[in-house]
Design an enzyme around this catalytic site. Structure first.
Site, mmCIF file in Angstrom:
data_model
loop_
_atom_site.group_PDB
_atom_site.id
_atom_site.type_symbol
_atom_site.label_atom_id
_atom_site.label_comp_id
_atom_site.label_asym_id
_atom_site.label_seq_id
_atom_site.Cartn_x
_atom_site.Cartn_y
_atom_site.Cartn_z
ATOM 1 N N GLU A 194 -5.209 -8.995 1.033
ATOM 2 C CA GLU A 194 -5.957 -8.767 2.617
ATOM 3 C C GLU A 194 -7.351 -8.009 2.211
ATOM 4 O O GLU A 194 -8.045 -7.662 1.448
ATOM 5 C CB GLU A 194 -5.447 -7.475 3.227
ATOM 6 C CG GLU A 194 -3.432 -7.495 3.737
ATOM 7 C CD GLU A 194 -3.286 -6.545 4.588
ATOM 8 O OE1 GLU A 194 -3.863 -5.423 4.209
ATOM 9 O OE2 GLU A 194 -2.106 -6.020 4.284
ATOM 10 N N GLU A 226 0.814 -1.173 0.090
ATOM 11 C CA GLU A 226 0.157 0.509 -0.171
ATOM 12 C C GLU A 226 0.852 1.286 -0.432
ATOM 13 O O GLU A 226 1.062 2.356 1.362
ATOM 14 C CB GLU A 226 -1.000 0.181 1.781
ATOM 15 C CG GLU A 226 -1.984 -1.663 1.035
ATOM 16 C CD GLU A 226 -2.822 -1.020 2.489
ATOM 17 O OE1 GLU A 226 -2.823 0.279 3.316
ATOM 18 O OE2 GLU A 226 -3.927 -1.922 2.313
HETATM 19 C C1 FCB Z 1 -4.467 -1.949 5.783
HETATM 20 C C2 FCB Z 1 -2.030 -3.238 6.646
HETATM 21 C C3 FCB Z 1 -2.702 -3.566 7.688
HETATM 22 C C4 FCB Z 1 -3.590 -3.760 8.534
HETATM 23 C C5 FCB Z 1 -5.027 -3.699 7.249
HETATM 24 C C6 FCB Z 1 -6.172 -3.527 8.397
HETATM 25 O O1 FCB Z 1 -4.092 -1.169 5.484
HETATM 26 O O2 FCB Z 1 -2.172 -2.919 5.081
HETATM 27 O O3 FCB Z 1 -2.088 -3.915 7.936
HETATM 28 O O4 FCB Z 1 -3.121 -2.570 9.059
HETATM 29 O O5 FCB Z 1 -5.150 -2.628 6.728
#
Ligand code: FCB
Length: 454
Positions: free
Chosen positions: A360, A168
């Protein structure tokens, strides 16, 4: 009654994800250098309740138990990040052997259990020494990152088949150097595009180093190098031209700037014009965009929710403001909107047909352990179920998604918010470090075993 099942393709990889600073602890053990997150969390007022990642889940010492738990769930892959200052404490090329040995042991334990490692090179924990030289505002940091990456390809490249350069970059740039909510806590909005450009440049240099190391992605398998982007869909609050325009700019800053640079070797024209008026343009040297846009083997998508944007002239960056999310929301205050994962995948797909991983996806809840010792997190199961159904829909429409990683394996340190946002499949009692599989972990185990969703 008939039940419908969504089958996932053979070889689809089921995993869970973490990041070094959020779980490892051992912040100054065995020669590790200080990171910007150590520095930031040790600065009073930065983190809720004054919490830090000093101990976190103590995963540095408990990794073997954690890998056993992964095996118990049946995880096929584990996405983790490498803490740069564990390897190079000062951000130069002076190695801390013990730091490298830790990741060697971790990767060996994973491989023994047949769990495919995916390593992220940078999940926000820059060596503090490099921050003292400007951090990501300094173009030289990209060169240091390339050296660090090349070193890891040489020393761990044979054991780790999947590499992500950055996690990110949008968050690193805008939250690290813009609003200062995350480390290094700098508030200089006029620098964020420069930071973003240097992050992307360092990605390009690392991809180049990976190719130079002689490694190649194997067709059809799980290998190669890519980047992980935060891709959240954006929707205008109304059809009014002002809301639509505000929405376009926020989507531009968060998504299109990165996607166009990586897939089209340019920054979007409309964003360039917009940022030019705010004196925010980065210096782009000849050849930079070619480096940034060189082919990668996969793209990782982090997606949790959607954002609804309305016009607000007071906002200097995009003239926009996020509308209060609709209920139901998560413990993060994020709207539960299952089509977000479908829309994120389809958005990326419109840029090019590249293998994708959901790197994620997950939900924060205020999970508690019951008197019976169980952690009944039905809301997490419902979240995963509805989002995986939407992911399946994207795949049925042709999206080449190769795997899915739950955020997160363990309850952990949620950055500036501290420990009360529990995202884990595994409950962690932070006072005793006791781990307990939540109901969702057992549910996920069954899903993995059948490779299908009911
Ligand atoms: C993302 C991050 C991760 C975690 C999630 C909830 O943006 O990459 O580290 O904090 O959110």
């Amino acid at each position: 009654m008939t039940t419908s099942r969504h089958h996932f393709p053979p070889g689809f990889l089921w995993g869970a994800a973490t990041a070094a600073y959020q779980i490892e602890g051992a912040w100054n053990a065995d020669g590790k250098g200080e990171s910007i997150w150590d520095h930031f969390s040790h600065t009073p007022g930065r983190i809720r309740r004054g919490e830090t990642g000093d101990v976190a889940c103590d995963h540095y010492h408990r990794y073997a138990e954690d890998v056993d738990l992964m095996a118990e769930i049946g995880l096929q892959s584990y996405r983790f990040s490498i803490a740069w200052p564990r390897i190079f404490p000062h951000g130069d090329t002076a190695l801390n052997q013990k730091g490298l040995d830790f990741y060697r042991r971790l990767v060996a334990a994973l491989r023994e259990r047949g769990i495919v490692p995916m390593a992220t090179l940078y999940h926000w924990d820059l060596p503090q020494k490099l921050q003292e030289r400007g951090g990501w505002v300094n173009r030289d940091t990209a060169m240091r990152f390339a050296e660090y990456a090349a070193f890891l390809f040489e020393h761990l490249g044979a054991e780790i088949p999947l590499w992500a350069t950055h996690n990110e970059p949008f968050i690193s740039a805008y939250f690290g150097y813009g609003n200062g909510e995350k480390a290094p806590g700098v508030r200089r909005f006029w620098d964020v595009l420069t930071v973003g450009h240097h992050l992307l440049l360092s990605h390009g240099l690392a991809v180049q180093a990976y190719r130079a190391s002689g490694r190649r992605a194997e067709a059809g398998g799980h290998s190669g190098i890519g980047i992980v982007l935060m891709i959240w869909p954006h929707h205008p609050a109304s059809a009014s031209p002002r809301d639509v325009q505000a929405n376009r700019l926020v989507d531009g800053a968060m998504n299109r700037m990165f996607l166009e640079a990586l897939f089209c070797r340019r920054y979007p024209d409309d964003m360039w014009q917009h940022f030019r008026r705010r004196l925010m343009l980065p210096r782009v040297a000849p050849g930079d965009m070619e480096l940034i846009g060189q082919p990668m083997d996969f793209l990782g998508i982090n997606t949790y929710t959607r954002v609804v944007n309305a016009a607000n002239w007071r906002d200097l960056l995009a003239g926009a403001q996020q509308v209060t999310p609709q209920e139901p929301t998560t413990a993060m205050g994020w709207e539960i909107y299952p089509p977000s994962i479908y829309e994120s995948v389809m958005k990326v797909r419109s840029y090019g047909d590249i293998p994708l991983y959901i790197t994620e996806n997950g939900i924060a809840l205020h999970d508690e352990k019951g008197n019976d010792g169980r952690v009944a997190d039905g809301a997490r199961i419902a979240y995963m179920q509805s989002h995986l159904a939407e992911l399946h829909r994207a795949m049925a429409e042709g999206a080449d998604v190769r795997g899915y990683y739950v955020w997160s394996l363990l309850d952990n340190f949620e950055w500036e918010l501290g420990y009360d946002k529990r995202f884990g499949l595994i409950h962690v009692d932070f006072a005793t470090q006791k781990r307990t599989l939540k109901d969702s972990a057992y549910w996920y185990r069954d899903l993995i075993a059948t490779n299908s969703l009911s």
